[in-house]
Design a protein around this motif. Sequence first.
Motif, PDB file in Angstrom:
ATOM      1  N   ALA A 480       1.535   9.283  -9.127  1.00 51.53           N
ATOM      2  CA  ALA A 480       0.473   9.689  -8.195  1.00 51.53           C
ATOM      3  C   ALA A 480       1.030  10.556  -7.080  1.00 51.53           C
ATOM      4  O   ALA A 480       0.401  11.529  -6.650  1.00 51.53           O
ATOM      5  N   LEU A 481       2.241  10.217  -6.594  1.00 45.84           N
ATOM      6  CA  LEU A 481       2.844  11.002  -5.522  1.00 45.84           C
ATOM      7  C   LEU A 481       3.187  12.410  -6.003  1.00 45.84           C
ATOM      8  O   LEU A 481       3.016  13.394  -5.277  1.00 45.84           O
ATOM      9  N   TRP A 503      -1.791   6.777  -4.877  1.00 42.26           N
ATOM     10  CA  TRP A 503      -0.425   6.360  -4.548  1.00 42.26           C
ATOM     11  C   TRP A 503      -0.431   5.164  -3.609  1.00 42.26           C
ATOM     12  O   TRP A 503       0.315   4.194  -3.806  1.00 42.26           O
ATOM     13  N   ALA A 504      -1.299   5.205  -2.589  1.00 45.79           N
ATOM     14  CA  ALA A 504      -1.369   4.088  -1.654  1.00 45.79           C
ATOM     15  C   ALA A 504      -1.854   2.813  -2.352  1.00 45.79           C
ATOM     16  O   ALA A 504      -1.372   1.713  -2.075  1.00 45.79           O
ATOM     17  N   ASP A 505      -2.799   2.945  -3.267  1.00 44.62           N
ATOM     18  CA  ASP A 505      -3.310   1.782  -3.991  1.00 44.62           C
ATOM     19  C   ASP A 505      -2.228   1.152  -4.853  1.00 44.62           C
ATOM     20  O   ASP A 505      -2.145  -0.066  -4.990  1.00 44.62           O
ATOM     21  N   ALA A 506      -1.371   2.031  -5.460  1.00 50.37           N
ATOM     22  CA  ALA A 506      -0.285   1.495  -6.278  1.00 50.37           C
ATOM     23  C   ALA A 506       0.839   0.914  -5.419  1.00 50.37           C
ATOM     24  O   ALA A 506       1.537  -0.004  -5.845  1.00 50.37           O
ATOM     25  N   THR A 507       1.017   1.443  -4.217  1.00 52.04           N
ATOM     26  CA  THR A 507       2.098   0.972  -3.347  1.00 52.04           C
ATOM     27  C   THR A 507       1.742  -0.354  -2.676  1.00 52.04           C
ATOM     28  O   THR A 507       2.584  -1.259  -2.564  1.00 52.04           O
ATOM     29  N   TRP A 508       0.499  -0.487  -2.201  1.00 47.48           N
ATOM     30  CA  TRP A 508       0.042  -1.720  -1.549  1.00 47.48           C
ATOM     31  C   TRP A 508      -1.194  -2.249  -2.290  1.00 47.48           C
ATOM     32  O   TRP A 508      -2.329  -2.082  -1.812  1.00 47.48           O
ATOM     33  N   LEU A 554       5.511  13.921   3.752  1.00 46.64           N
ATOM     34  CA  LEU A 554       5.557  12.779   2.837  1.00 46.64           C
ATOM     35  C   LEU A 554       6.696  12.966   1.842  1.00 46.64           C
ATOM     36  O   LEU A 554       6.504  12.945   0.633  1.00 46.64           O
ATOM     37  N   SER A 555       7.890  13.213   2.336  1.00 45.06           N
ATOM     38  CA  SER A 555       9.059  13.342   1.465  1.00 45.06           C
ATOM     39  C   SER A 555       9.515  11.961   1.010  1.00 45.06           C
ATOM     40  O   SER A 555       9.082  10.929   1.521  1.00 45.06           O
ATOM     41  N   SER A 556      10.415  11.913   0.087  1.00 45.71           N
ATOM     42  CA  SER A 556      10.853  10.634  -0.487  1.00 45.71           C
ATOM     43  C   SER A 556      11.451   9.693   0.550  1.00 45.71           C
ATOM     44  O   SER A 556      11.108   8.512   0.583  1.00 45.71           O
TER      45      SER A 556
END
Length: 577
Positions: A480-481, A503-508, A554-556
């Motif tokens: 996603a990112l 990405w946020a949903d997968a992260t949190w 929003l870098s790594s």
Amino acid sequence: MSLSVQAAVTASLDRDHIAVGEAVRLLLQRDGSTDDEPDIGPLRRDFDVLGSSKGSRVQIINGHASSQTEINLVLAPKHDGLIHLPSLQWAGEMTPALEVVVGGHATGPSAPAAESSHVFLTATLDQNHVYVQAAVVLTVKLYSSEPLHEASLELPANSDVLIKQIGDDKQISESRNGDDYQVIERHYVLIPQRSGPIRLAGPILNAKLVAKQANDPFGNDPAFANIFGRWRLPSFPGFVTATRPFHLRAKSIELNVQPRPAGAAGSHWLPAQSLSLEESWRPETTSIHTGEPLTRHLRLTAHGLTGGQLPDINTLLLAPDGIKLYPDQPQTEDRLQGATVQGERAQDIAFIAQRPGHYTLPVVRLSWWDTVHSTQREAMLPSRQLEVLPAATGASSATTSPPAQPAPVIKPPTSAKAALPAGEHLNSTSLPWPWISLALGLLWLVTWYAKWRTTRHTTQATPTRIADDAASTALPAGSALEAFRDACRNNDAQAARRHLLEWADATWPTHSPLGLNALSQLLDNETLAEQLRQLDRACYMNAAWEGETLARSLSSPLVKKTAVGHEKDLPGLYPEP
């Protein structure tokens, strides 16, 4: 043909008397062959050159060869009366001077059969008192009692006046002095760019008339052709289809342009016969919640100005601190109102409050010059009080959370009641959806519980599997990112927002944010939060957006640091053994 005296260069006219609008042919002849062209510049003072052709002839008599070069010019007089054709220079020789009479009554074999009053032009202005940069309407009427073929009507350009046609041509019938005419009516808007006297060339008609003969059984009957030659005479015996060129120039137009008066104040010079400024609100309310848009529709209307001359309405507004304005694209329109042009400029502007409080929207003022009464006037909108309440419960943002957002990722409901939108009821006797929703909710709960038991059992048996599971759950977030960064490179705001929330949903997964503003609170970075708000506004306004800055932010390393910091405050992904 009236011929000049014999010489190395000769000149002749096909007629020495023509009607207004008719063309005359000038034939130039020179002994011998030459590639030189005659200097016809002196003719352009009194004539328009409609066409020219060049040819040569060779004769052999008793073994003696002779050649002759010919040039044929079609000339349209610019005015009536007696016109002198000056001598022309051609390959070192001078042609003789000639004369032609335009209009009036002629006698002799070369005179036209009847004076041409069948086709004429008129040009009138809607007002005589003109200010610089004020719009004036010029009405041009073409009268014809006989059909015109391949007709074109134009108004010559002028460097001191902007010229624009307004509306479509209008065709009507009219009687003048007992004769019936078909009339083409056309309107132009003239905008003088300087003060003082300005002279414009009159409108010009180029057409072809049917060259009728005595055996034409229908004469001037207009029933067989309309004014622009939509119908042509059939090519049957007894019908004449030959045409002759017709060129008509109306009288010149005189403008006496007044300068801007010394008493005209204001940053905008708006000379108009009348001007009005109106507003409406959507919704019509004096109180809103933080982050909710309030749209102000403004419309500026002026008689005597075009829509393009009216100022940008957005520049007239001043927003108090705490409220931001998001203007939409303006819409302009021009129309005829009687004999005057009416210009209109409309624009929607969204007001979004960033924090609660009591705000006063200031008075809107616009100065303009009344050309009817020669005085300064002012259009005004009163001030408005606006009460901004805190964000409603469940709102995702206290700054900018516009209602028109892309659809969020759909998640299974926790119960049948939660699956129904607020205020929406279903009839259980007619549709099985409540039972289906309840079954899906129970199935989801059973699946979640089974996964939780499996995860707990795996954690107790092999604690080292936790790191491997965490790495596997990171794959969707990474994908996603990467999709988000691709959207940033393509400056696609909608796609960037969608992939960022994925990405946020997968992260949190247990605390997934509902919007970009909620995500900015999780990241806890004010600079990044402002960039996310800009992305949210671009999605709401459907405006252009550049994603390079947000992609760099929003870098790594930043993602990893933010995610670890928040995981300390969030429940663990797996229950403790």
